[in-house]
Write a protein that holds these residues in place. Sequence first.
Motif, mmCIF file in Angstrom:
data_model
loop_
_atom_site.group_PDB
_atom_site.id
_atom_site.type_symbol
_atom_site.label_atom_id
_atom_site.label_comp_id
_atom_site.label_asym_id
_atom_site.label_seq_id
_atom_site.Cartn_x
_atom_site.Cartn_y
_atom_site.Cartn_z
ATOM 1 N N TRP A 16 0.829 -1.207 0.000
ATOM 2 C CA TRP A 16 0.000 0.000 0.000
ATOM 3 C C TRP A 16 0.863 1.256 0.000
ATOM 4 C CZ3 TRP A 16 -4.455 0.950 -1.718
ATOM 5 C CH2 TRP A 16 -5.291 1.954 -1.234
ATOM 6 N N ARG A 54 2.596 1.288 -3.650
ATOM 7 C CA ARG A 54 1.745 1.468 -4.829
ATOM 8 C C ARG A 54 0.857 2.697 -4.761
ATOM 9 N NH1 ARG A 54 -0.354 -4.785 -5.806
ATOM 10 N NH2 ARG A 54 1.715 -5.755 -5.749
ATOM 11 N N THR A 55 0.623 3.202 -3.556
ATOM 12 C CA THR A 55 -0.319 4.317 -3.411
ATOM 13 C C THR A 55 0.356 5.549 -2.805
ATOM 14 O OG1 THR A 55 -2.181 2.792 -3.200
ATOM 15 C CG2 THR A 55 -2.496 5.037 -2.376
ATOM 16 N N HIS A 56 0.826 5.430 -1.570
ATOM 17 C CA HIS A 56 1.368 6.603 -0.878
ATOM 18 C C HIS A 56 2.576 7.198 -1.593
ATOM 19 C CE1 HIS A 56 -1.177 4.892 2.182
ATOM 20 N NE2 HIS A 56 -0.881 5.825 3.059
ATOM 21 N N ALA A 65 1.759 8.727 -5.100
ATOM 22 C CA ALA A 65 1.005 9.977 -5.049
ATOM 23 C C ALA A 65 1.842 11.120 -4.487
ATOM 24 C CB ALA A 65 -0.256 9.785 -4.218
ATOM 25 N N THR A 93 -10.807 5.761 1.494
ATOM 26 C CA THR A 93 -10.582 5.926 0.059
ATOM 27 C C THR A 93 -11.770 6.523 -0.681
ATOM 28 O OG1 THR A 93 -9.185 3.959 0.194
ATOM 29 C CG2 THR A 93 -9.739 4.748 -2.002
ATOM 30 N N ALA A 127 -6.103 4.195 -6.859
ATOM 31 C CA ALA A 127 -5.912 4.645 -5.482
ATOM 32 C C ALA A 127 -4.983 5.863 -5.362
ATOM 33 C CB ALA A 127 -5.404 3.491 -4.623
ATOM 34 N N PRO A 128 -3.887 5.972 -6.140
ATOM 35 C CA PRO A 128 -3.047 7.163 -5.986
ATOM 36 C C PRO A 128 -3.771 8.472 -6.280
ATOM 37 C CG PRO A 128 -1.813 5.426 -7.079
ATOM 38 C CD PRO A 128 -3.236 4.957 -7.012
ATOM 39 N N PHE A 162 -5.595 9.229 -3.149
ATOM 40 C CA PHE A 162 -4.658 9.632 -2.106
ATOM 41 C C PHE A 162 -4.166 11.061 -2.343
ATOM 42 C CE2 PHE A 162 -0.648 9.686 0.283
ATOM 43 C CZ PHE A 162 -1.092 9.188 1.501
#
Length: 292
Positions: free
Chosen positions: A11, A14-16, A19, A119, A253-254, A257
Amino acid sequence: MRFGLLGTGPWAERTHAVALAAHPHAELAGVWGRRPEAAAALAERHGTRAHTDVDALFADCDAVAVALPPDVQAGLAVRAAAAGKHLLLDKPLATTVPGARQVADAVGRAGVRSVVFFTLRFAPTSARWIAEQRVTGDWFTGRADWYSPVFGGADSPYTASPWRREKGALWDVGPHALSVLTAVLGDVDPDDPDAVTAARGPGDTVHLALRHTGGASSTLTVTHSVPPAAAGVVAELRGTSGVVSLPEREEPAPVAFAAAVDALLAEEPHPCDAAYALRVTEILAAAEARLR
């Protein structure tokens, strides 16, 4: 705003990190993780520094973004708030009410800003839908069903997650379902024994019936145990305006975020702050206590 990233798992990666590295008004100032080698690798991929001392990272940033198991997150969030750092946290805030309350209290004492990344409250498609239903109002009842195959045979990086294995879908995807229903139907009083009813289903499946303080009712089903062919997410509201359904989230998801980063940068507080995340924890804890 300079962000320190706490966490190195899927997570976070791939996201935080994606972004934060791409955000025009944020700088990824450093990474800390419980596995130093993973922190070093993630930091190198995004052109920043890995820290082996979390307090040293706090000294190098204005805010922290946390992608760690909830009860690890809670303790570090309290420390970061005490150091004067704004908080971009993940759900659930903690898996105990005292743990979540410590975070909310620390935010209040320090006077820092907090945003918790539910989310669907930040993904543009779902956030817009939720805002529209709040304006419409007059909803009689709602339901939210999160059928996830994470433990049911999916090829998922979260299948082996120890905290998800221990706490199940109630604590992992339950916050998502609650974030939609409470945003539209209103608060739920976890101290009212008639407001939260819970029953077990197959595997880690949990069924909830909720009574909202404004008079509406809702039901939730959350599970990680369905086979992939049975997976899906549904949220629905019924009222004087008819029946409406949550649209499928279109954005990765990014993107959601990045909107949470925008919320933390804004001067006005966001509804999904640590105090709201504490209330979600209280509802989940009440449900867990009433399971039968």
